[in-house]
Motif scaffolding. Sequence first.
Motif, PDB file in Angstrom:
ATOM      1  N   ARG A  57       0.858  -1.197   0.000  1.00  0.00           N
ATOM      2  CA  ARG A  57       0.000   0.000   0.000  1.00  0.00           C
ATOM      3  C   ARG A  57       0.887   1.238   0.000  1.00  0.00           C
ATOM      4  N   ARG A  82       2.123   4.927  -1.532  1.00  0.00           N
ATOM      5  CA  ARG A  82       1.596   6.123  -2.166  1.00  0.00           C
ATOM      6  C   ARG A  82       2.832   6.816  -2.762  1.00  0.00           C
ATOM      7  N   ASP A 121     -12.734  -0.964  -4.216  1.00  0.00           N
ATOM      8  CA  ASP A 121     -11.423  -0.362  -3.899  1.00  0.00           C
ATOM      9  C   ASP A 121     -10.745   0.189  -5.149  1.00  0.00           C
ATOM     10  N   ARG A 123      -9.850   4.079  -5.914  1.00  0.00           N
ATOM     11  CA  ARG A 123      -8.488   4.570  -6.159  1.00  0.00           C
ATOM     12  C   ARG A 123      -8.416   5.360  -7.464  1.00  0.00           C
ATOM     13  N   TYR A 168      -9.752   8.654  -6.706  1.00  0.00           N
ATOM     14  CA  TYR A 168      -8.779   9.486  -5.984  1.00  0.00           C
ATOM     15  C   TYR A 168      -7.786  10.111  -6.967  1.00  0.00           C
TER      16      TYR A 168
END
Length: 231
Positions: free
Chosen positions: A153, A155, A196, A200, A203
């Motif tokens: 996970r 970023r 999910d 994403r 986002y």
Amino acid sequence: MEPLDYLVLAPHPDDAELGAGGTIALLLAGGARVGVLDLTDGEPTPHGSPEIRARETEAATAVLGLTWRGNLGLTNRRLEADLTARAKLAGALRELRPRVLFAPYWEDAHPDHVAASALIDAARFWAKLTKSDLAGTPHYPEKIVYYFSVHLRLRVQPSFVLDVSAHLETKMKAIACYRSQFIEGRPTTPPTILDDLRDRARYWGWTIGAQYGEPFLIREEVGLRGLRDLL
Ligand SMILES: [Zn+2]
């Protein structure tokens, strides 16, 4: 075969769809020749088999409308950036002659993804060599663009985010073809894996003022011929 414009290289069938499915659909809609080369068959997995996964891959390929798709036949879970694999992939690059490669981002928990990233970097260089016993004639893909289908996970700061708003439904439909990976045996209470993935994309879309986006990273500088497509 006429050379490809873009070739998405994936450790397993479904990684291309996860990391770049919207972009693949966008490029194809713009008239580009886009191929996917899966490096392994992705099996075994808990709910899959080689036959099931091949059928799912075929269905996803049809949803995307790919120009070409192939499998390099390397071994799942044992993928290594060794010289044999490098020669095999370099030979494929010389035959497919893509201008741009898409590769998985190099930092990952899955050793196959880490190996694939290193293997693609090395094979791209080998593909241009003269006086070699590789198949085909020398060819050097101009760019490698890294996509994110990672088991960590992270970023990571991308180099750019592509607006895939018009193609997100195609991406989701292609991913849903892999029932053995994302639907069977998975929790059905929201957020599901598919929820999910959509969230994403939303986002990354938000980061560029669009509905949905896909992030990418380029190691070298990103060159532009103009600013018309800037959001
Ligand atoms: Zn994978």
